[in-house]
Every structure is written in C-alpha cells, then in structure tokens.
Design a protein around this motif. Structure first.
Motif, PDB file in Angstrom:
ATOM      1  N   ALA A 253       6.346   9.826   3.334  1.00  0.00           N
ATOM      2  CA  ALA A 253       5.121   9.947   2.387  1.00  0.00           C
ATOM      3  C   ALA A 253       5.352   9.208   1.230  1.00  0.00           C
ATOM      4  N   ARG A 254       6.771   9.007   0.623  1.00  0.00           N
ATOM      5  CA  ARG A 254       6.863   8.107  -0.441  1.00  0.00           C
ATOM      6  C   ARG A 254       6.639   6.576  -0.330  1.00  0.00           C
ATOM      7  N   LEU A 255       7.188   6.443   0.768  1.00  0.00           N
ATOM      8  CA  LEU A 255       7.165   5.088   1.237  1.00  0.00           C
ATOM      9  C   LEU A 255       5.698   4.531   1.472  1.00  0.00           C
ATOM     10  N   ALA A 256       4.769   5.264   2.132  1.00  0.00           N
ATOM     11  CA  ALA A 256       3.406   5.026   2.345  1.00  0.00           C
ATOM     12  C   ALA A 256       2.925   5.218   1.199  1.00  0.00           C
ATOM     13  N   VAL A 257       2.936   5.877   0.050  1.00  0.00           N
ATOM     14  CA  VAL A 257       2.348   5.998  -1.297  1.00  0.00           C
ATOM     15  C   VAL A 257       2.684   4.645  -1.865  1.00  0.00           C
TER      16      VAL A 257
ATOM     17  N   VAL B  54       1.451  -0.835  -3.974  1.00  0.00           N
ATOM     18  CA  VAL B  54       2.054  -2.395  -3.527  1.00  0.00           C
ATOM     19  C   VAL B  54       0.682  -2.935  -3.485  1.00  0.00           C
ATOM     20  N   THR B  55       0.174  -2.468  -2.410  1.00  0.00           N
ATOM     21  CA  THR B  55      -1.012  -3.266  -1.721  1.00  0.00           C
ATOM     22  C   THR B  55      -2.285  -3.464  -2.852  1.00  0.00           C
TER      23      THR B  55
ATOM     24  N   LEU C 259      -1.829  -3.541  -5.913  1.00  0.00           N
ATOM     25  CA  LEU C 259      -1.348  -4.632  -7.114  1.00  0.00           C
ATOM     26  C   LEU C 259      -1.462  -5.995  -6.590  1.00  0.00           C
ATOM     27  N   GLU C 260      -1.232  -5.914  -5.255  1.00  0.00           N
ATOM     28  CA  GLU C 260      -1.208  -7.451  -4.736  1.00  0.00           C
ATOM     29  C   GLU C 260      -2.835  -7.746  -4.513  1.00  0.00           C
ATOM     30  N   ASP C 261      -3.380  -7.063  -4.494  1.00  0.00           N
ATOM     31  CA  ASP C 261      -5.030  -7.212  -4.402  1.00  0.00           C
ATOM     32  C   ASP C 261      -5.366  -7.701  -5.858  1.00  0.00           C
ATOM     33  N   ILE C 262      -4.830  -7.003  -6.866  1.00  0.00           N
ATOM     34  CA  ILE C 262      -5.347  -7.508  -8.216  1.00  0.00           C
ATOM     35  C   ILE C 262      -4.584  -8.938  -8.469  1.00  0.00           C
ATOM     36  N   ASP C 263      -3.243  -9.126  -8.102  1.00  0.00           N
ATOM     37  CA  ASP C 263      -2.729 -10.474  -8.146  1.00  0.00           C
ATOM     38  C   ASP C 263      -2.599 -10.684  -9.505  1.00  0.00           C
ATOM     39  N   PRO C 264      -1.982 -10.058 -10.365  1.00  0.00           N
ATOM     40  CA  PRO C 264      -1.649 -10.233 -11.823  1.00  0.00           C
ATOM     41  C   PRO C 264      -0.900 -11.677 -11.814  1.00  0.00           C
ATOM     42  N   ARG C 265      -1.394 -12.207 -12.957  1.00  0.00           N
ATOM     43  CA  ARG C 265      -0.378 -13.359 -13.086  1.00  0.00           C
ATOM     44  C   ARG C 265       0.215 -13.605 -14.570  1.00  0.00           C
TER      45      ARG C 265
END
Lengths: 288, 288
Positions: A251-255, A260-261, A263-269
């Motif tokens: 559960a921890r790994l999945a959340v 992470v996904t 944030l990756e979608d946001i792709d902050p710079r």
C-alpha cells in the motif's frame, strides 16, 4: 544488470488501481499486490528509492512555485476503514518528503462550529497552496460515508453532498490542484487481527477505541457506502484509486507511486530567474 | 565495545549551548562543535540513531496526550541569519519524525491583516497543542530583530515587545509547553560562501534573494540585535541555545539532541486505559 524500481512494476499503478466505469469494490482482493512483482523486501528498498525521487520532484515543485504562482499543487485524499494504514502512509510515504512542502490535515469528528457550516467549509480552509503537497487524513468523504451509514444526514442531503463534492473537486482541479484520491482497502479479517493486536499490546491500547468495533459491525454497509462513493465521485479530474492494503508495504509503495506519477505529470522545473541579474548579484555579494 | 551515541557527547549540549548570565555571542566560534568529539561521518550516523530515539519519544508523547489533556507540548523556535540552515534542520531533524505529531509554521513577512494586530496575534494561533512538537521557522523574534535593525517600530515599541515576549513564553511554559529556542550561528564568511553557491548553481537560483545581501550588509547590527535578544529573553522557562552552525551536520545533531532532552525531561508514558475494559473488548471483537 540490476533490477530497477520500474522493472518491478509490470503496469502503471495509476492506471491499474484507478476506479473506472463498472468498477466493483467487491472484486478487489485486499491480499493482492497488483502490478508489482517484487516481494516485501523489494518493496522496502523500492520505497526508499522512491522517497528520493518524490523528494526531488517535491523540491522542484516548491521551487517553481516561488517564481510562478500558477504552479500546481497536489492533494492526496486518504480514506479507509479503521486500522487500514492511513497513519503508516503518512509516516512512511509523506514522512520521507520535506515537511516544508507538506500541508497535512487530519480531519476529526466535526466540532459544533464546523457543523454549523456547510460540510465543505472546514475542508476549503485546508486545501494546499501552489507548490505544496496537501494530505487529507480523512476528508469531506466522511460526510458521505459515516454520514450515510450512520444516517447523520437525510438521504436528500447526502445526495446534495455528492454534487457539491464533484463541483468542489472540479474547481480544485481547474484552479491547478492535482487531486489524488486513495481508498486503502483491507479485508474484514485483517481489520479484526489489527484491532486485536491493539488490545493485546499495552503500548497500543491508546490506539484502540471501542467505537471501532461498533463501526466494524456495520462493515457491509460501509462497503456499500464506499461503492457508492466510488461510483459517484471517481472523475477524470479527481479519480479514485483502490489500493489493496492487507500488505502494508505494498500500500505504501503504491501510494508513493501515485504521488510520483502525479508530480511527473506536472513536470515541475527549476525556475529561471527573472527578478534579479545573476552576474550583478555575484559582484555585489563579492564586494561585501 | 562499540562507541555509543552518548559516548561521543562529552557534555550535555542543553547545558553547554544554553545562554546564561554574561553570555557573549561574539565569543562563540561558529566553526566549532562543542561537546561532540566525533566527526562528520559519526555525526551522520548519530543523527540516524537519534532520529529513532526522537520518533519513539514523540509517539509516546502523542499517545499520552490522547488520554491526558494536560500532556505537555514542545515548541522549537528557530532563528538565524539567512542561509544558516533552518531549512536543513526542518528537513533532516524534524523530517525524521512522524509528520502526524508535528505542527510546523514558517513565519513570513507579515501581511496587512497581521500588521493590523499585535505582533503576537499570528503567533498565538500557531502554538502546538498537547502532545505535539511545534516548530517555528522564524517567529515573534523577527519583530525584535529585523524590527529593531530596520527600525520598523520605534524603540519604545521594541522595548514593549521584549516584555510581551517574556510574558507570552512564561504563559506557554506554565500552561505546559516546553519552549526550546535555538539561534543557528554561522560566520559572515560562511554566509557569503553559501549565498555565492546559490548564485553559482542554476538549481539554487530560486533560493537567492537580492534582499539577503541587503541584510548581510547590516551584519554587525544584526549581531547586536541578536545579543540584545539573548540578553533579554533567555529565561529559565524558555532558554536560548546558540548552536555553532558552520558545520551543518553538527547543528542538526545538536538541535536533535536538544529536542531529545526536552522530551526525555517530559518523560511521556504509554497511557493506561481507563475508558474501556480490555478483556471485555477482546471478547466483543472476537465475536465479530
């Protein structure tokens, strides 16, 4: 060649665990670890690796927000039956990030002042600002879960709340907040074992509440209420994910992977500086 | 025999770093690591060991507060010149605890509504409740530091604030909050190097603010203002500690030790259950 973190995910947990059309909660086996082919020991080391990834993304998100007020925020909403592991998610997944970029709110039983307002009044005040990761440990969903099961509000009011929640989350999403909703799903047997452990260990007695058994007796009705919540409020802009949680490590790994996904979608710079002249500041600083 | 954490502390940092009568800030060498005979690599491993100790004490404190509303709180107040490492303390010392037991508040430049109230108005709202560790990243001390140096308030008002701060902290202490005040002390040369690094690394540009150099030019006046703060507000109930901070690893270790000591003094206990009958609840749960 070493096995990398990504290699042990055979599918994107964001897609796999997402609640779409026709989803049946009763079909989810809380003992499974969908999409992950490692075991507990792998899960633990992948969680550490993921923590670094999450912290790095979080810092970039925060950095971007210091320059660009339209930077998104992330809001993780956690709902579950008692003892399903919300606290462990906060401790082990959120706890591995930088506290300076977190807005954590644990919603308790509403107090009189909160009950005298619409149910979303107290929630609005806690939504994260640009660049932050907000975490709701329980949320406005209590008002359509225990609210429905315990008949704390009439059916018409519960119905109104579903509409209000969808409008609220749509507004959050459109104003730049990535909403990630998670139901941690344990089995009734697993809950029984966890509650019993609290009773058996004196250092866990404080975590036990006789009310937990009262709620437990209503398990089937809670599962129905969750099914309704998933049916009515899993949207494109704010999808639900049901995470099998009998294995805490999974559960921890999945959340963590869901965050992470997002944030990756946001792709902050790293923001480009526009407010000062780097070379000039170097000279000014050097002269001090 | 392995060297234990305590063995590397040759003196209690709580006593050693505490600001008492006749303390002179100018006599503190920011490069030193008082009371600790290990080096950086030891400091890092001791920080990890200390994190477990701190987290265990924190959980007991929180547990006790769920049963006993008179359980103390802890309030860590962090003040320093820019780049002295407050953020690193939050990330590495506070970040290693359970976020569920932390109340972190970063005080920024006051907004209009805050300025329209007494300076303690916004502070009072952020004090931690029973069982929590509060962390102030900057605090009411800004109002007598930059407030005095930049003459944001007349001398009579600054004077009034010292009295108000002492009364406020006395009240906090008497109502059960253990106040731990820390000034992270870096040298002017170290600050210059750290600010220059921010200018040299594009991924750190967002952390740089031209205003930091403006404040830096007033370094001697800030040191005077800090000396006055230490003279006027280091009390038995809310002592200041000046932590040499040129070595980041030492500062983190020392602040962690101050928190561990505060919690050990409180000596929180797993609460005894008085609200339910353990044996009866076991039977009730078993029957479900």
């Amino acid at each position: 060649m070493t096995v990398t973190r990504e290699d042990r995910w055979t599918a994107d947990p964001g897609e796999l665990l997402r609640v779409g059309q026709g989803f049946r909660l009763a079909d989810v086996d809380p003992d499974t670890t969908p999409g992950y082919e490692g075991r507990k020991k792998h899960g633990r080391s992948d969680l550490r690796a993921g923590a670094e990834e999450l912290a790095a993304l979080q810092e970039r998100l925060y950095a971007q927000s210091t320059v660009d007020p339209s930077t998104p925020a992330v809001l993780l909403v956690l709902q579950a039956m008692d003892s399903a592991g919300k606290g462990g998610i906060v401790r082990h997944v959120i706890g591995a990030t930088d506290p300076q970029g977190i807005r954590l709110k644990a919603f308790k039983k509403p107090i009189a002042e909160e009950l005298a307002h619409d149910f979303l009044w107290r929630v609005e005040k806690e939504v994260p600002e640009a660049g932050f990761i907000g975490v709701f440990d329980r949320s406005h969903y209590e008002d359509v879960l225990i609210g429905a099961v315990r008949e704390l509000a009439p059916p018409g009011e519960i119905e109104r709340r579903f509409g209000a929640i969808n409008d609220f989350e749509k507004r959050l999403s459109e104003s730049g907040t990535r909403v990630v909703k998670v139901m941690l799903h344990i089995s009734s047997e697993e809950q029984k074992a966890r509650l019993m452990e609290r009773l058996e260990r004196p250092d866990k007695h404080w975590k036990y509440n006789p009310g937990d058994v009262d709620e437990r007796l209503l398990w089937p009705r809670y599962m129905e209420a969750f099914q309704t919540v998933l049916d009515r409020t899993s949207s494109d802009h704010a999808p639900w994910h049901v995470v099998p949680a009998n294995a805490k490590w999974y559960a921890r790994l999945a959340v963590q992977a869901l965050l992470v996904t997002a944030l990756e979608d946001i792709d902050p710079r790293w923001p480009a500086v526009t407010t000062y002249d780097v070379a000039a500041e170097k000279r000014r600083l050097a002269a001090t």
